[in-house]
Scaffold this active site. Structure first.
Site, PDB file in Angstrom:
ATOM      1  N   HIS A   1      -1.832  15.475  11.815  1.00 47.11           N
ATOM      2  CA  HIS A   1      -3.178  15.059  12.599  1.00 47.11           C
ATOM      3  C   HIS A   1      -4.141  16.222  12.430  1.00 47.11           C
ATOM      4  O   HIS A   1      -5.125  16.555  13.215  1.00 47.11           O
ATOM      5  CB  HIS A   1      -2.902  14.685  13.828  1.00 47.11           C
ATOM      6  CG  HIS A   1      -2.430  13.119  14.183  1.00 47.11           C
ATOM      7  ND1 HIS A   1      -1.568  13.036  15.314  1.00 47.11           N
ATOM      8  CD2 HIS A   1      -2.224  12.196  13.629  1.00 47.11           C
ATOM      9  CE1 HIS A   1      -1.208  11.761  15.166  1.00 47.11           C
ATOM     10  NE2 HIS A   1      -1.735  10.881  14.057  1.00 47.11           N
TER      11      HIS A   1
ATOM     12  N   ARG B   1      -7.272  12.123   1.596  1.00 52.99           N
ATOM     13  CA  ARG B   1      -6.394  12.361   2.689  1.00 52.99           C
ATOM     14  C   ARG B   1      -4.724  12.475   2.198  1.00 52.99           C
ATOM     15  O   ARG B   1      -4.334  11.656   1.748  1.00 52.99           O
ATOM     16  CB  ARG B   1      -6.327  11.387   3.810  1.00 52.99           C
ATOM     17  CG  ARG B   1      -5.419  11.847   4.740  1.00 52.99           C
ATOM     18  CD  ARG B   1      -5.201  10.591   5.903  1.00 52.99           C
ATOM     19  NE  ARG B   1      -4.352  10.928   6.860  1.00 52.99           N
ATOM     20  CZ  ARG B   1      -3.718  10.212   7.738  1.00 52.99           C
ATOM     21  NH1 ARG B   1      -3.592   9.002   7.523  1.00 52.99           N
ATOM     22  NH2 ARG B   1      -3.103  10.838   8.712  1.00 52.99           N
TER      23      ARG B   1
ATOM     24  N   ARG C   1       7.162   5.187  17.735  1.00 51.31           N
ATOM     25  CA  ARG C   1       7.993   6.153  17.559  1.00 51.31           C
ATOM     26  C   ARG C   1       8.368   6.617  18.925  1.00 51.31           C
ATOM     27  O   ARG C   1       7.500   6.823  19.938  1.00 51.31           O
ATOM     28  CB  ARG C   1       7.306   6.974  16.876  1.00 51.31           C
ATOM     29  CG  ARG C   1       6.991   6.886  15.380  1.00 51.31           C
ATOM     30  CD  ARG C   1       6.146   7.735  14.713  1.00 51.31           C
ATOM     31  NE  ARG C   1       4.951   7.062  14.065  1.00 51.31           N
ATOM     32  CZ  ARG C   1       3.901   7.613  13.759  1.00 51.31           C
ATOM     33  NH1 ARG C   1       3.820   9.154  13.791  1.00 51.31           N
ATOM     34  NH2 ARG C   1       2.853   7.285  13.120  1.00 51.31           N
TER      35      ARG C   1
ATOM     36  N   GLU D   1     -11.915  11.309  11.161  1.00 50.31           N
ATOM     37  CA  GLU D   1     -11.179  12.019   9.935  1.00 50.31           C
ATOM     38  C   GLU D   1     -11.925  11.862   8.662  1.00 50.31           C
ATOM     39  O   GLU D   1     -11.890  12.794   7.850  1.00 50.31           O
ATOM     40  CB  GLU D   1      -9.789  11.496  10.007  1.00 50.31           C
ATOM     41  CG  GLU D   1      -9.081  11.986  11.106  1.00 50.31           C
ATOM     42  CD  GLU D   1      -7.530  11.115  11.359  1.00 50.31           C
ATOM     43  OE1 GLU D   1      -7.512   9.953  11.644  1.00 50.31           O
ATOM     44  OE2 GLU D   1      -6.513  11.855  10.864  1.00 50.31           O
TER      45      GLU D   1
ATOM     46  N   ASN E   1      -8.057   7.074   1.686  1.00 50.64           N
ATOM     47  CA  ASN E   1      -6.880   7.398   2.613  1.00 50.64           C
ATOM     48  C   ASN E   1      -5.644   6.261   1.828  1.00 50.64           C
ATOM     49  O   ASN E   1      -5.712   4.935   2.324  1.00 50.64           O
ATOM     50  CB  ASN E   1      -6.963   6.967   4.053  1.00 50.64           C
ATOM     51  CG  ASN E   1      -6.036   7.350   4.792  1.00 50.64           C
ATOM     52  OD1 ASN E   1      -5.018   7.306   4.287  1.00 50.64           O
ATOM     53  ND2 ASN E   1      -6.415   7.382   6.249  1.00 50.64           N
TER      54      ASN E   1
END
Ligand code: AMP
Length: 384
Positions: free
Chosen positions: A164, A74, A225, A367, A7
């Site tokens: 996601h 990823r 965010r 993940e 990742n």
């Protein structure tokens, strides 16, 4: 099969080596080793190639780096082209690179990771697993279109992509299996609540709507965010003289819980609220309210969900936040079992009462595991 999962971020690479069972991933898999190389570009680790040298040494100490069978990356943005994980070759790498403008913070780092592996181990099978693919596969046009002139879509690819996806897909599968529902009959609302957060409407095991859009800024109130805001605010700020960089910084890094409560970490915000901090309490209500609205909307979108599922750092761990969200779902006759909600576990579980209209679940995401399994599946299929 030993899979190295990477990742790659702009200044760090997280890695994990997983031993994926050869039966397609249904058996138990094992984490062989894992870690992170940080501050790429600052100290002795000058670039992604050097970071990978460091990783291959660490992996070599744990398993012997020659024993790695495949590398799974990823990749944040797969654009409109990629709706499944793919075996990487030069053309695929260039296609991912062409998507850089759509994910300027993420895809360039992903490409650097891929190129560094290609240089180091030219024969190594590499697979790209995209955050957008689950949504790309099945989002209907009425969900992905923005109601803006078509030129924006044609020239710049401005549409809703969603993110996601690897987590939403993995958690959908786990939740359906846990409830004993065939995936193709599984209709649910999945809330992935981490530092970044998104919620997905799943119908028949497929994504039909999701709260993140063209970028991961849209949707829920997140750690830093803003989520949904009136686009007119951007125009107003531009006219007031703010630059694109300043607005970007404000909405992506200084908004969300951080703006409302002064802290982007859910644990700290919950503690502050419990200590009587009114701003923190309001921040929690704002975030919970936004999510409850999405759950109501997506319940309608899927034609009546069979379950609401919480996952990721906040979704799995913050019983306080779950309580606030589910407390707003009375109109759907969804009832929380307060005791079950407070229990800690790493296993999928039900946290609603028996007479709740539909079950509320907590299902841990993973993940890296999903990426490792997808990588093993693509590599096995390519060999067959
Ligand atoms: P993630 O991005 O999935 O790692 O999630 C990060 C978020 O999960 C942060 O806001 C953390 O504060 C939150 N989190 C992690 N553990 C807990 C916990 N035990 N209670 C509340 N929030 C938590």
């Amino acid at each position: 099969m030993l899979v190295l999962v990477l990742n790659s971020g702009s200044s760090s690479i997280k890695y994990q080596v997983r031993d994926v069972p050869d039966d397609g991933g249904s058996g138990e898999d094992v984490i062989v080793t894992e870690g992170i190389v940080e501050r790429i570009g600052e100290g002795p680790v000058k670039d992604h190639a050097q970071a990978l040298e460091a990783i291959s040494r660490k992996v070599g100490d744990a398993v012997g780096d020659t024993d790695i069978d495949a590398v799974g990356h990823r990749v944040v943005h797969g654009g409109e082209r990629f709706d499944e994980p793919v075996l990487i070759n030069n053309e695929i790498t260039r296609a991912i690179e062409r998507l850089n403008p759509l994910a300027p913070l993420h895809n360039p780092a992903n490409v650097l990771g891929i190129r560094a592996i290609t240089e180091k181990w030219p024969k190594m099978p590499q697979v790209a697993v995209f955050d957008t693919a689950f949504h790309r596969r099945s989002l209907p046009e009425h969900a992905w279109r923005y109601a803006v002139p078509d030129e924006l879509y044609r020239r710049f690819g401005i549409r809703r992509y969603g993110f996601h996806g690897t987590s939403h897909e993995y958690v959908s599968r786990k939740a359906a299996a846990f409830l004993g529902t065939p995936l193709e009959d599984f209709d649910a609302v999945i809330a992935h609540l981490g530092n970044g957060a998104s919620v997905t409407a799943v119908k028949g095991g497929r994504s039909i709507d999701t709260s993140m859009g063209f970028t991961p800024l849209e949707g829920l109130v997140m750690g830093t965010r803003s989520g949904d805001i009136d686009a007119g605010i951007l125009l107003f700020l531009q006219r007031e003289g703010y630059t694109a960089e300043e607005i970007d910084q404000m909405l992506n890094r200084e908004s969300g819980l951080k703006a409302l409560a002064g802290n982007n970490d859910m644990r700290s915000v919950v503690e502050a609220a419990e200590d009587g901090d009114a701003r923190a309490a309001m921040a929690l209500e704002a975030a919970a309210y936004r999510l409850a609205k999405y759950i109501g909307g997506y319940h309608v979108a899927v034609g009546g969900a069979h379950a609401v599922v919480f996952t990721a750092g906040i979704g799995e761990n913050s019983w306080q936040f779950r309580e606030r969200v589910v407390g707003r779902l009375d109109a759907l006759e969804i009832m929380l079992d307060e005791r079950a909600n407070r229990e800690r576990s790493k296993e999928p579980r039900i946290i609603s009462t028996e007479d709740s209209a539909i079950p509320v679940l907590v299902v841990p995401t993973d993940e890296e595991r999903a990426i490792a399994e997808a990588t093993a599946a693509v590599v096995s299929a390519a060999k067959a």
